[in-house]
Design a protein around this motif. Sequence first.
Motif, PDB file in Angstrom:
ATOM      1  N   TYR A 119       0.836  -1.212   0.000  1.00  0.00           N
ATOM      2  CA  TYR A 119       0.000   0.000   0.000  1.00  0.00           C
ATOM      3  C   TYR A 119       0.868   1.258   0.000  1.00  0.00           C
ATOM      4  CZ  TYR A 119      -3.253   3.565   1.708  1.00  0.00           C
ATOM      5  OH  TYR A 119      -3.996   4.712   1.864  1.00  0.00           O
ATOM      6  N   ALA A 120       1.909   1.261   0.856  1.00  0.00           N
ATOM      7  CA  ALA A 120       2.784   2.433   0.927  1.00  0.00           C
ATOM      8  C   ALA A 120       3.559   2.630  -0.377  1.00  0.00           C
ATOM      9  CB  ALA A 120       3.752   2.276   2.096  1.00  0.00           C
ATOM     10  N   ALA A 121       4.034   1.536  -0.978  1.00  0.00           N
ATOM     11  CA  ALA A 121       4.796   1.652  -2.216  1.00  0.00           C
ATOM     12  C   ALA A 121       3.920   2.145  -3.365  1.00  0.00           C
ATOM     13  CB  ALA A 121       5.410   0.298  -2.569  1.00  0.00           C
ATOM     14  N   GLU A 210      11.841  -0.597  -5.543  1.00  0.00           N
ATOM     15  CA  GLU A 210      13.008  -0.880  -6.387  1.00  0.00           C
ATOM     16  C   GLU A 210      12.614  -1.652  -7.632  1.00  0.00           C
ATOM     17  OE1 GLU A 210      17.369  -3.108  -6.035  1.00  0.00           O
ATOM     18  OE2 GLU A 210      16.133  -2.763  -4.245  1.00  0.00           O
ATOM     19  N   VAL A 211      11.733  -2.650  -7.470  1.00  0.00           N
ATOM     20  CA  VAL A 211      11.312  -3.456  -8.622  1.00  0.00           C
ATOM     21  C   VAL A 211      10.443  -2.634  -9.565  1.00  0.00           C
ATOM     22  CG1 VAL A 211      10.009  -5.497  -9.331  1.00  0.00           C
ATOM     23  CG2 VAL A 211      11.504  -5.602  -7.337  1.00  0.00           C
ATOM     24  N   THR A 230      -0.156  -5.340 -12.588  1.00  0.00           N
ATOM     25  CA  THR A 230       1.309  -5.324 -12.678  1.00  0.00           C
ATOM     26  C   THR A 230       1.938  -5.461 -11.300  1.00  0.00           C
ATOM     27  OG1 THR A 230       1.172  -3.875 -14.630  1.00  0.00           O
ATOM     28  CG2 THR A 230       3.285  -3.985 -13.468  1.00  0.00           C
ATOM     29  N   LEU A 231       1.341  -4.778 -10.353  1.00  0.00           N
ATOM     30  CA  LEU A 231       1.890  -4.803  -8.997  1.00  0.00           C
ATOM     31  C   LEU A 231       1.835  -6.203  -8.405  1.00  0.00           C
ATOM     32  CD1 LEU A 231       2.952  -3.123  -6.586  1.00  0.00           C
ATOM     33  CD2 LEU A 231       0.574  -2.787  -5.891  1.00  0.00           C
ATOM     34  N   TRP A 232       0.687  -6.873  -8.482  1.00  0.00           N
ATOM     35  CA  TRP A 232       0.510  -8.155  -7.825  1.00  0.00           C
ATOM     36  C   TRP A 232       1.070  -9.323  -8.632  1.00  0.00           C
ATOM     37  CZ3 TRP A 232      -0.502  -8.227  -2.873  1.00  0.00           C
ATOM     38  CH2 TRP A 232      -1.157  -7.139  -2.293  1.00  0.00           C
ATOM     39  N   ARG A 233       1.071  -9.236  -9.966  1.00  0.00           N
ATOM     40  CA  ARG A 233       1.544 -10.356 -10.790  1.00  0.00           C
ATOM     41  C   ARG A 233       3.050 -10.346 -10.996  1.00  0.00           C
ATOM     42  NH1 ARG A 233      -2.642 -10.700 -15.940  1.00  0.00           N
ATOM     43  NH2 ARG A 233      -4.607 -10.740 -14.749  1.00  0.00           N
ATOM     44  N   HIS A 234       3.618  -9.169 -11.183  1.00  0.00           N
ATOM     45  CA  HIS A 234       5.021  -9.084 -11.581  1.00  0.00           C
ATOM     46  C   HIS A 234       5.913  -8.463 -10.500  1.00  0.00           C
ATOM     47  CE1 HIS A 234       3.961 -10.280 -15.668  1.00  0.00           C
ATOM     48  NE2 HIS A 234       2.976  -9.388 -15.636  1.00  0.00           N
ATOM     49  N   ALA A 239       9.982  -8.926  -5.860  1.00  0.00           N
ATOM     50  CA  ALA A 239      10.404  -8.224  -4.644  1.00  0.00           C
ATOM     51  C   ALA A 239      10.460  -9.143  -3.434  1.00  0.00           C
ATOM     52  CB  ALA A 239       9.439  -7.062  -4.358  1.00  0.00           C
ATOM     53  N   MET A 240      10.131 -10.417  -3.617  1.00  0.00           N
ATOM     54  CA  MET A 240       9.979 -11.313  -2.472  1.00  0.00           C
ATOM     55  C   MET A 240      11.300 -11.817  -1.887  1.00  0.00           C
ATOM     56  SD  MET A 240       7.014 -11.565  -1.354  1.00  0.00           S
ATOM     57  CE  MET A 240       7.194 -12.998  -0.298  1.00  0.00           C
ATOM     58  N   ILE A 241      12.400 -11.739  -2.641  1.00  0.00           N
ATOM     59  CA  ILE A 241      13.655 -12.299  -2.120  1.00  0.00           C
ATOM     60  C   ILE A 241      14.134 -11.561  -0.874  1.00  0.00           C
ATOM     61  CG2 ILE A 241      16.107 -12.615  -2.627  1.00  0.00           C
ATOM     62  CD1 ILE A 241      15.364 -13.539  -5.356  1.00  0.00           C
TER      63      ILE A 241
END
Length: 320
Positions: A119-121, A210-211, A230-234, A239-241
């Motif tokens: 949400y913040a990003a 960053e992503v 785009t946010l949720w799929r890609h 960004a999960m690492i």
Amino acid sequence: MSVFLAKRLATFLATLAIASALVFAVLELLPGNVAQVILGDTATPESLAALEARLGLDRPALERYIAWVGGLLQGRTADSVSYGTPTAELIAERLHVTLPLAVMAMALTVVLSLGLGVYAASRHQRLGDVGVMALSQLGIAIPSFWFAILLILLFAVKLQWVGAGGFPGWSEDDGGGLWPGLKALLLPALSLALVQAAILARVTRSAVLEVMREDFVRTARAKGLSARATLWRHVLRNAMIPVLTVTGLQFANLVTGTIVVENVFVLPGIGRLVFQAIANRDLVVVRDVVMGLVAMVVVVNFVVDVLYASIDPRLKASDA
């Protein structure tokens, strides 16, 4: 993949071996006789000699270390000095409280942090972003035991929705059950999760931002994909690492960090066991509990490494 797992497994086993040697050595380096530390200054020579024989202190340190590690590998542990039962039974009994508490706290942490971080990003440098960052800074600044006290005052004392402490057990025969047990763990889990979620939300926000600056994100948007898709799929997957790194460390911290919170809520978990063992000078229990917590931390880190490989195949290729 097999080479990657083999290297991680070798690191896992080496870490456990080094940790066991350090835990044993620290107790060996305690000033004075261990039996004297346990029994106190008023112990008679006869009682000291009997306890030394019981603990195997009359044998060389290397022989005792090998016997201790060998017993752990075979599922055997020494008897507690104060309880008179194997430490494995004591730890297993207390884990029935500590592990569900850590899992509940981790689940709340992930839900809160991912939601707030994304949400913040998505609202970078706007009011929502500033508000989340301010709340996260407050969460980092306040320790979990202080949140625990505030939650007790609000929900237990003022609103009287839940009890202020204690644990009814998981068995309905003892007056407990699944719902009463979960209800008793809700406030402790929330007090632990608030601090960890504040940290993870900031990491999630930074990773997502960053992503979002990468070329493939602009390409996805140029092809007509909506910002939300785009946010949720890609974006989130890539960004999960760094998020997984912190999540793994946080779960390990939650298992070990329940010690103080369990005492605030008077929960019969590992934390209470450690405090009672220290108060009773039961170094046998302290040694095995510390080694058990170290093993949990190492196992969690190993699982996180495996998850890395499933998310980012480049890690497997670099280790091949």
